[in-house]
Scaffold this active site. Structure first.
Site, PDB file in Angstrom:
ATOM      1  N   LYS A  64      47.758  91.271  68.938  1.00  0.00           N
ATOM      2  CA  LYS A  64      48.183  92.479  68.458  1.00  0.00           C
ATOM      3  C   LYS A  64      47.550  93.511  69.288  1.00  0.00           C
ATOM      4  O   LYS A  64      46.296  93.695  69.292  1.00  0.00           O
ATOM      5  CB  LYS A  64      48.548  92.537  67.060  1.00  0.00           C
ATOM      6  CG  LYS A  64      49.467  91.199  66.603  1.00  0.00           C
ATOM      7  CD  LYS A  64      50.921  91.326  67.325  1.00  0.00           C
ATOM      8  CE  LYS A  64      51.642  89.800  67.101  1.00  0.00           C
ATOM      9  NZ  LYS A  64      52.107  89.727  65.881  1.00  0.00           N
TER      10      LYS A  64
HETATM   11  C1  LIG Z   1      53.118  88.622  65.075  1.00  0.00           C
HETATM   12  C2  LIG Z   1      54.266  88.770  64.439  1.00  0.00           C
HETATM   13  C3  LIG Z   1      54.487  88.734  63.282  1.00  0.00           C
HETATM   14  C4  LIG Z   1      53.393  87.824  62.334  1.00  0.00           C
HETATM   15  O1  LIG Z   1      52.265  88.469  62.100  1.00  0.00           O
HETATM   16  P1  LIG Z   1      51.106  87.346  61.842  1.00  0.00           P
HETATM   17  O2  LIG Z   1      49.912  88.252  61.682  1.00  0.00           O
HETATM   18  O3  LIG Z   1      50.992  86.259  62.919  1.00  0.00           O
HETATM   19  O4  LIG Z   1      51.703  86.275  60.587  1.00  0.00           O
HETATM   20  C5  LIG Z   1      55.861  89.165  62.546  1.00  0.00           C
HETATM   21  N1  LIG Z   1      56.841  89.768  63.306  1.00  0.00           N
HETATM   22  C6  LIG Z   1      56.737  89.918  64.588  1.00  0.00           C
HETATM   23  C7  LIG Z   1      57.826  90.609  65.229  1.00  0.00           C
HETATM   24  C8  LIG Z   1      55.492  89.427  65.078  1.00  0.00           C
HETATM   25  O5  LIG Z   1      55.307  89.575  66.587  1.00  0.00           O
END
Ligand SMILES: *Cc1c(COP(=O)(O)O)cnc(C)c1O
Length: 374
Positions: free
Chosen positions: A187
């Site tokens: 991210k």
């Molecule tokens: C990455 C993501 C999540 C979940 O995050 P995690 O930290 O991997 O549990 C939720 N929604 C979206 C749109 C994502 O891209």
């Protein structure tokens, strides 16, 4: 020759700030668990970035969505409206609450949930709507807010992919009742694994804090009036997160720089649909993405394979969730033509802080050959 060249990953964390010294501080001071100074510092710094009054850290973005829905009071029998073209976590979080995700189609140009389709998805069981700022592109929150207010729905922003994105100059994370962020390794801002809930509503924030700590009574240690969860973040994760937020401006500027290089290299290629950004939106390009138009005779998966052979990692767009096994049966008659087409024709290109111009050019050279089957 191509395997002699460095492989370009689709994402890579940039850890060139205070990450190392803060983590070392955790280890040397022995504050490695879910107490310690970095947790509060990270929450305060992140709340400012999201333009929200309150922030509560947690162990990942999926959990942030779950906590937010629980705090909003979503439970069995409720319906939650969301796009089908998103990561599975958005739907799973509703399922964890016993609620039913109701999927709506996407806009063909921004790839976000089409706000004009929300109204017809509303029933007497609808309680909330989850706009997802997909791939860094902010949703049309003004329109969504108008529909939600008119029908008494709560708004939970899934901002997992859009740290720092702006809607009419206001940061995502502050535009609904509550918001969820992820800090997974790929991210825009990362802790390795981690999540954050942001809100301006003090009572929602208090509920989230209680729920993530086994439901403990805030006034009475070891007294548990409700069933909660252990969804806490560690001080080590928060230490990394704080160092990342300190460099937030750098990370946003890097995304804009890389996106403009992609625009320069790919504009005017008839086979490709590039990202569209509305006048009121500041897209942070979590992943710069393209959609293969009908003019492109090579299939998306063949393009991905061909680029992988050139040492360029890419990703297909998400499979629309209404087509995935856990949700397909209850959506057997759901047809969302735009999401289904985007899911079959879209792909994410490498985008990460520190990516060089030469790397962007290499990705584009590989993409251009791949779509022409040359
Ligand atoms: C990455 C993501 C999540 C979940 O995050 P995690 O930290 O991997 O549990 C939720 N929604 C979206 C749109 C994502 O891209």
């Amino acid at each position: 020759m191509s395997n002699l060249v460095d492989r370009i990953p689709v994402a890579r964390p940039w850890l060139g700030g205070n990450e190392e010294s803060y983590v070392l501080d955790c280890v040397r001071s022995s504050w490695i668990s879910s107490q310690g100074k970095y947790i509060g510092m990270f929450e305060t710094a992140f709340a400012a970035l999201a333009g929200a009054r309150y922030a509560a850290s947690c162990c990942n973005g999926t959990v942030a969505l779950h906590l937010a829905l629980l705090a909003l009071g979503i439970g069995p029998g409720d319906e939650v409206i969301m796009p089908s073209l998103t990561y599975i976590a958005t739907a799973n979080a509703a399922r964890y609450c016993g609620a039913r995700p109701v999927f709506v189609d996407s806009e063909p140009d921004t790839w976000n949930m089409d706000p004009r389709l929300i109204k017809e998805a509303i029933t007497e069981r609808t309680r909330a709507v989850i706009p997802v700022h997909l791939y860094g592109q902010p949703c049309d929150m003004r329109t969504i807010d108008r529909v939600a207010t008119a029908h008494g729905l709560k708004v939970l922003e899934d901002a997992a992919e859009a740290h720092g994105a702006l809607c009419n100059g206001k940061p995502v994370g502050s535009l609904g009742d509550i918001a969820a962020f992820s800090f997974f390794g790929n991210k825009i801002i990362t802790c390795g694994e981690g999540g954050m809930v942001t809100t301006d509503d003090e009572s929602l924030w208090r509920k989230v804090v209680q729920l993530k700590s086994q439901g403990v009574d805030p006034e009475r240690r070891y007294w548990f009036p409700i069933v909660g969860y252990n969804y806490r973040m560690t001080n080590i994760e928060a230490a990394i997160g704080l160092a990342q937020v300190e460099k937030a401006e750098f990370h946003m500027a890097e995304r804009r720089r890389i996106a403009s290089l992609y625009d320069r290299e790919l504009t005017g290629i008839g086979e490709l649909q590039l990202p569209t950004t509305r006048a009121w939106a500041d897209n942070v390009f979590w992943m710069y993405s393209v959609v293969l138009r009908d003019e492109c005779s090579v299939g998306r998966d063949a393009v991905i394979d061909r680029m992988a052979a050139d040492g360029v990692e890419t990703r297909p767009f998400f499979y629309p969730i209404h087509t995935l096994p856990p949700y397909a049966q209850e959506n057997a008659s759901t047809y969302l033509p735009v999401a289904e087409k985007l899911g079959a024709r879209g792909m994410n290109l490498p985008t990460f802080s520190g990516m060089t111009e030469e790397q962007v050019v290499r990705v584009c050279t590989s993409l251009k050959s791949a779509i022409r089957g040359s």
